[in-house]
Design a protein around this motif. Structure first.
Motif, PDB file in Angstrom:
ATOM      1  N   PHE A 245     -10.938  43.284  -3.463  1.00 18.60           N
ATOM      2  CA  PHE A 245     -10.173  42.490  -4.424  1.00 18.60           C
ATOM      3  C   PHE A 245      -9.333  43.437  -5.293  1.00 18.60           C
ATOM      4  CE2 PHE A 245      -9.901  40.879  -8.797  1.00 18.60           C
ATOM      5  CZ  PHE A 245      -9.261  39.667  -8.595  1.00 18.60           C
ATOM      6  N   GLY A 246      -9.983  44.464  -5.788  1.00 18.72           N
ATOM      7  CA  GLY A 246      -9.352  45.347  -6.766  1.00 18.72           C
ATOM      8  C   GLY A 246      -8.204  46.166  -6.228  1.00 18.72           C
ATOM      9  N   ASP A 247      -8.281  46.562  -4.951  1.00 18.04           N
ATOM     10  CA  ASP A 247      -7.226  47.452  -4.456  1.00 18.04           C
ATOM     11  C   ASP A 247      -5.895  46.724  -4.292  1.00 18.04           C
ATOM     12  OD1 ASP A 247      -6.704  50.151  -3.979  1.00 18.04           O
ATOM     13  OD2 ASP A 247      -6.676  49.846  -1.816  1.00 18.04           O
ATOM     14  N   THR A 248      -5.956  45.418  -4.062  1.00 19.25           N
ATOM     15  CA  THR A 248      -4.680  44.674  -4.019  1.00 19.25           C
ATOM     16  C   THR A 248      -4.131  44.525  -5.426  1.00 19.25           C
ATOM     17  OG1 THR A 248      -5.845  43.335  -2.380  1.00 19.25           O
ATOM     18  CG2 THR A 248      -3.531  42.799  -2.778  1.00 19.25           C
ATOM     19  N   VAL A 249      -5.016  44.307  -6.377  1.00 16.13           N
ATOM     20  CA  VAL A 249      -4.563  44.219  -7.776  1.00 16.13           C
ATOM     21  C   VAL A 249      -3.883  45.538  -8.152  1.00 16.13           C
ATOM     22  CG1 VAL A 249      -5.316  43.979 -10.170  1.00 16.13           C
ATOM     23  CG2 VAL A 249      -6.393  42.590  -8.378  1.00 16.13           C
ATOM     24  N   ARG A 250      -4.555  46.639  -7.828  1.00 16.65           N
ATOM     25  CA  ARG A 250      -4.004  47.974  -8.121  1.00 16.65           C
ATOM     26  C   ARG A 250      -2.608  48.149  -7.519  1.00 16.65           C
ATOM     27  NH1 ARG A 250      -3.177  52.558  -5.594  1.00 16.65           N
ATOM     28  NH2 ARG A 250      -3.956  51.820  -3.602  1.00 16.65           N
ATOM     29  N   SER A 251      -2.465  47.733  -6.264  1.00 12.58           N
ATOM     30  CA  SER A 251      -1.219  48.026  -5.562  1.00 12.58           C
ATOM     31  C   SER A 251      -0.131  46.981  -5.793  1.00 12.58           C
ATOM     32  CB  SER A 251      -1.488  48.163  -4.058  1.00 12.58           C
ATOM     33  OG  SER A 251      -1.917  46.926  -3.515  1.00 12.58           O
ATOM     34  N   ALA A 252      -0.518  45.783  -6.223  1.00 10.18           N
ATOM     35  CA  ALA A 252       0.485  44.709  -6.268  1.00 10.18           C
ATOM     36  C   ALA A 252       0.612  43.992  -7.600  1.00 10.18           C
ATOM     37  CB  ALA A 252       0.181  43.684  -5.179  1.00 10.18           C
ATOM     38  N   ALA A 253      -0.374  44.098  -8.462  1.00  9.90           N
ATOM     39  CA  ALA A 253      -0.289  43.338  -9.711  1.00  9.90           C
ATOM     40  C   ALA A 253       0.169  44.215 -10.880  1.00  9.90           C
ATOM     41  CB  ALA A 253      -1.631  42.668 -10.026  1.00  9.90           C
ATOM     42  N   GLY A 254       0.595  45.400 -10.560  1.00 14.71           N
ATOM     43  CA  GLY A 254       1.153  46.260 -11.601  1.00 14.71           C
ATOM     44  C   GLY A 254       2.646  45.990 -11.747  1.00 14.71           C
ATOM     45  N   THR A 255       3.245  46.650 -12.749  1.00 13.13           N
ATOM     46  CA  THR A 255       4.674  46.441 -12.983  1.00 13.13           C
ATOM     47  C   THR A 255       5.524  47.503 -12.296  1.00 13.13           C
ATOM     48  OG1 THR A 255       4.349  47.716 -14.983  1.00 13.13           O
ATOM     49  CG2 THR A 255       4.379  45.312 -15.236  1.00 13.13           C
ATOM     50  N   ALA A 256       4.878  48.450 -11.610  1.00 16.96           N
ATOM     51  CA  ALA A 256       5.639  49.550 -11.005  1.00 16.96           C
ATOM     52  C   ALA A 256       4.972  49.977  -9.697  1.00 16.96           C
ATOM     53  CB  ALA A 256       5.674  50.729 -11.970  1.00 16.96           C
ATOM     54  N   SER A 257       5.615  50.888  -8.987  1.00 19.97           N
ATOM     55  CA  SER A 257       5.034  51.324  -7.719  1.00 19.97           C
ATOM     56  C   SER A 257       3.943  52.367  -7.974  1.00 19.97           C
ATOM     57  CB  SER A 257       6.114  51.867  -6.798  1.00 19.97           C
ATOM     58  OG  SER A 257       6.754  52.931  -7.435  1.00 19.97           O
ATOM     59  N   GLU A 258       3.204  52.669  -6.936  1.00 25.51           N
ATOM     60  CA  GLU A 258       2.020  53.528  -7.030  1.00 25.51           C
ATOM     61  C   GLU A 258       2.328  54.930  -7.579  1.00 25.51           C
ATOM     62  OE1 GLU A 258      -1.276  53.556  -3.796  1.00 25.51           O
ATOM     63  OE2 GLU A 258       0.177  55.044  -3.154  1.00 25.51           O
ATOM     64  N   ASP A 259       3.582  55.376  -7.388  1.00 22.82           N
ATOM     65  CA  ASP A 259       3.920  56.749  -7.782  1.00 22.82           C
ATOM     66  C   ASP A 259       5.028  56.792  -8.830  1.00 22.82           C
ATOM     67  OD1 ASP A 259       5.909  55.830  -6.151  1.00 22.82           O
ATOM     68  OD2 ASP A 259       5.917  57.543  -4.789  1.00 22.82           O
ATOM     69  N   GLU A 260       5.118  55.714  -9.645  1.00 21.91           N
ATOM     70  CA  GLU A 260       6.149  55.664 -10.687  1.00 21.91           C
ATOM     71  C   GLU A 260       5.980  56.850 -11.652  1.00 21.91           C
ATOM     72  OE1 GLU A 260       8.905  53.627 -11.305  1.00 21.91           O
ATOM     73  OE2 GLU A 260       9.127  55.201 -12.817  1.00 21.91           O
ATOM     74  N   ARG A 261       7.125  57.510 -11.945  1.00 21.11           N
ATOM     75  CA  ARG A 261       7.043  58.677 -12.842  1.00 21.11           C
ATOM     76  C   ARG A 261       7.272  58.305 -14.298  1.00 21.11           C
ATOM     77  NH1 ARG A 261      10.054  63.678  -9.857  1.00 21.11           N
ATOM     78  NH2 ARG A 261      10.736  62.373  -8.147  1.00 21.11           N
ATOM     79  N   ASP A 262       7.967  57.186 -14.521  1.00 23.90           N
ATOM     80  CA  ASP A 262       8.188  56.748 -15.895  1.00 23.90           C
ATOM     81  C   ASP A 262       6.987  55.904 -16.318  1.00 23.90           C
ATOM     82  OD1 ASP A 262       8.924  55.664 -18.274  1.00 23.90           O
ATOM     83  OD2 ASP A 262      10.755  54.681 -17.552  1.00 23.90           O
ATOM     84  N   LEU A 263       6.032  56.576 -16.950  1.00 26.29           N
ATOM     85  CA  LEU A 263       4.772  55.887 -17.249  1.00 26.29           C
ATOM     86  C   LEU A 263       4.953  54.758 -18.266  1.00 26.29           C
ATOM     87  CD1 LEU A 263       2.228  58.854 -17.324  1.00 26.29           C
ATOM     88  CD2 LEU A 263       2.884  57.381 -15.413  1.00 26.29           C
ATOM     89  N   SER A 264       6.065  54.792 -19.003  1.00 25.69           N
ATOM     90  CA  SER A 264       6.270  53.738 -20.018  1.00 25.69           C
ATOM     91  C   SER A 264       6.463  52.366 -19.362  1.00 25.69           C
ATOM     92  CB  SER A 264       7.473  54.085 -20.897  1.00 25.69           C
ATOM     93  OG  SER A 264       8.667  53.956 -20.143  1.00 25.69           O
ATOM     94  N   ILE A 265       6.760  52.340 -18.074  1.00 26.90           N
ATOM     95  CA  ILE A 265       6.949  51.024 -17.435  1.00 26.90           C
ATOM     96  C   ILE A 265       5.742  50.633 -16.554  1.00 26.90           C
ATOM     97  CG2 ILE A 265       9.480  51.150 -17.508  1.00 26.90           C
ATOM     98  CD1 ILE A 265       9.356  51.682 -14.419  1.00 26.90           C
ATOM     99  N   VAL A 266       4.658  51.387 -16.675  1.00 26.17           N
ATOM    100  CA  VAL A 266       3.483  51.095 -15.831  1.00 26.17           C
ATOM    101  C   VAL A 266       2.442  50.292 -16.612  1.00 26.17           C
ATOM    102  CG1 VAL A 266       1.590  52.096 -14.490  1.00 26.17           C
ATOM    103  CG2 VAL A 266       3.835  53.225 -14.506  1.00 26.17           C
ATOM    104  N   SER A 267       2.156  49.098 -16.150  1.00 26.26           N
ATOM    105  CA  SER A 267       1.089  48.294 -16.771  1.00 26.26           C
ATOM    106  C   SER A 267       0.625  47.228 -15.785  1.00 26.26           C
ATOM    107  CB  SER A 267       1.594  47.630 -18.061  1.00 26.26           C
ATOM    108  OG  SER A 267       2.628  46.728 -17.747  1.00 26.26           O
ATOM    109  N   LEU A 268      -0.417  46.500 -16.163  1.00 28.18           N
ATOM    110  CA  LEU A 268      -0.871  45.390 -15.318  1.00 28.18           C
ATOM    111  C   LEU A 268      -0.124  44.134 -15.732  1.00 28.18           C
ATOM    112  CD1 LEU A 268      -3.206  44.476 -13.210  1.00 28.18           C
ATOM    113  CD2 LEU A 268      -4.047  43.284 -15.234  1.00 28.18           C
TER     114      LEU A 268
END
Ligand code: GN1
Ligand code: MG
Length: 361
Positions: A245-268
């Motif tokens: 369940f969690g790994d899909t949330v991690r990969s798809a329910a965030g606001t950015a891609s897995e390797d986003e460098r601009d951390l200010s746009i990374v959230s759930l």
């Protein structure tokens, strides 16, 4: 026609007894472990040819043995569905080892669409349904016949220990760069290892799970966007429902891609989380135990921290496991996952409430 491997791919395809000539090859960017090619034949048919990464999978024949058993089980449950079919060589194996020792497999190519990130709420709900149904199809599968293809794959406790060992032996001289990351991981270590410990003690049941439920591992119909099938069965083995369940949330329910460098746009994104949870929980609420349902949301946090630990460990030990596109790629991936995990921790009460809402329906 592009000729990766100097035309050697045609020879490899022949081993899988495709009765036509190879016309063209396309290299697909598919996952960060194996090498994948779409091979097009003059007959008009296409197949997916993959070279298995034998650094990651030390015993690829065990991976393919598991896949034989799991695909046969799914085919029986879902004979009219869209299923994966791996071709066999003349000696009845679903893989071929070439003269250099490289390990190959070939399966039917399914013309579909996949998502690495997704803003479409309906697609997220459908991904939840797809992985929920996949979980249900395997609920009566005998785990004892499966090989553990990567020992301790989701053993978060052991992965943490390895990370801290490598941080202190520091084989590449990189530990000084990751002090803040290690501090954060230490601060959440207990919470992030809780489900793993509950599974080791038996409080949470071990099930046969997919173990790599990134949203990119669901194929969707190009027109309807309904799920066709779940792919990448390399790590199907005993595991925890909450991590799937969690790994899909991690990969798809965030606001950015897995390797986003601009951390200010990374959230759930809680709306994305809700859509995915609705799909997954609707399919699985009668099959999972109350403790499993109650800990699904925490599974997203645990698997996200674990993923950060894995990326960071690969960075500290010289980037041998994951394919990287630039020198600091694994470090950036780890930082991105830690940012996401931190946000999940703050939103955990809301996430748990959402799961409970769909479990109660
Ligand atoms: C790897 O197979 P692929 O590239 O989609 C990894 C997963 C990670 C993922 C992170 C066997 O998945 O566990 O979650 O990368 N697979 C393996 O993107 O290690
Ligand atoms: Mg995989």
């Amino acid at each position: 026609m592009s000729k990766p491997y100097g035309g050697q791919l045609a020879e490899i395809c022949e081993k899988f007894r495709i009765e036509s000539s190879l016309d063209s090859v396309e290299t697909l960017i598919d996952g960060i472990i194996n090498k994948t090619f779409k091979v097009n034949f003059t007959s008009g048919k296409s197949y997916l040819l993959q070279q298995i990464n034998s650094f990651v999978f030390a015993r690829p024949e065990q991976v393919m043995g598991n896949i034989d058993l799991v695909t046969a089980h799914i085919m029986k449950k879902n004979p009219d569905g869209c299923n994966l079919h791996f071709h066999h060589t003349a000696d009845g194996k679903n893989y071929y080892i070439d003269k250099n020792g490289s390990f190959w497999r070939l399966r039917n190519y399914l013309d579909a669409v996949t998502f690495n990130t997704c803003d479409d709420i309906a697609v997220l709900e459908n991904a939840g349904r797809a992985f929920g149904r996949f979980q249900n199809m395997l609920s009566d599968f005998d785990a004892s016949v499966l090989c553990e293809t990567i020992p301790g794959f989701h053993n978060t406790v052991a992965r943490m220990e390895t990370l801290f060992e490598h941080a202190s032996s520091d084989p590449m001289g990189r530990a000084a760069e990751v002090v803040r990351e290690l501090d954060f991981i230490s601060s959440v270590r207990e919470k992030a290892t809780e489900l793993c410990k509950m599974t080791l003690s038996g409080a949470i049941p071990t099930r046969v799970t997919h173990n790599d439920t990134k949203i990119s591992n669901v194929l969707f119909d190009k027109n309807t966007r309904l799920p066709l099938t779940v792919i990448d069965l390399d790590t199907v083995m005993p595991g925890m429902a909450a991590y799937d369940f969690g790994d899909t949330v991690r990969s798809a329910a965030g606001t950015a891609s897995e390797d986003e460098r601009d951390l200010s746009i990374v959230s759930l994104d809680i709306a994305k989380f809700e859509a995915y949870a609705k799909g997954f929980v609707s399919e699985t609420r009668s099959g999972l135990t109350k403790t499993e349902i109650d800990t699904l949301a925490q599974g997203a946090f645990c698997v996200t921290v674990e993923q950060a630990v894995r990326f960071l460990d690969d960075y500290l030990t010289g980037d041998k496991y994951y394919k990287i596109s630039y020198p600091l790629h694994n470090l950036c991936r780890a930082r991105c996952q830690l940012k996401l995990a931190g946000d999940m921790l703050e939103k955990l009460p809301a996430m748990e409430k959402t799961v409970a809402k769909y479990a109660a329906l």
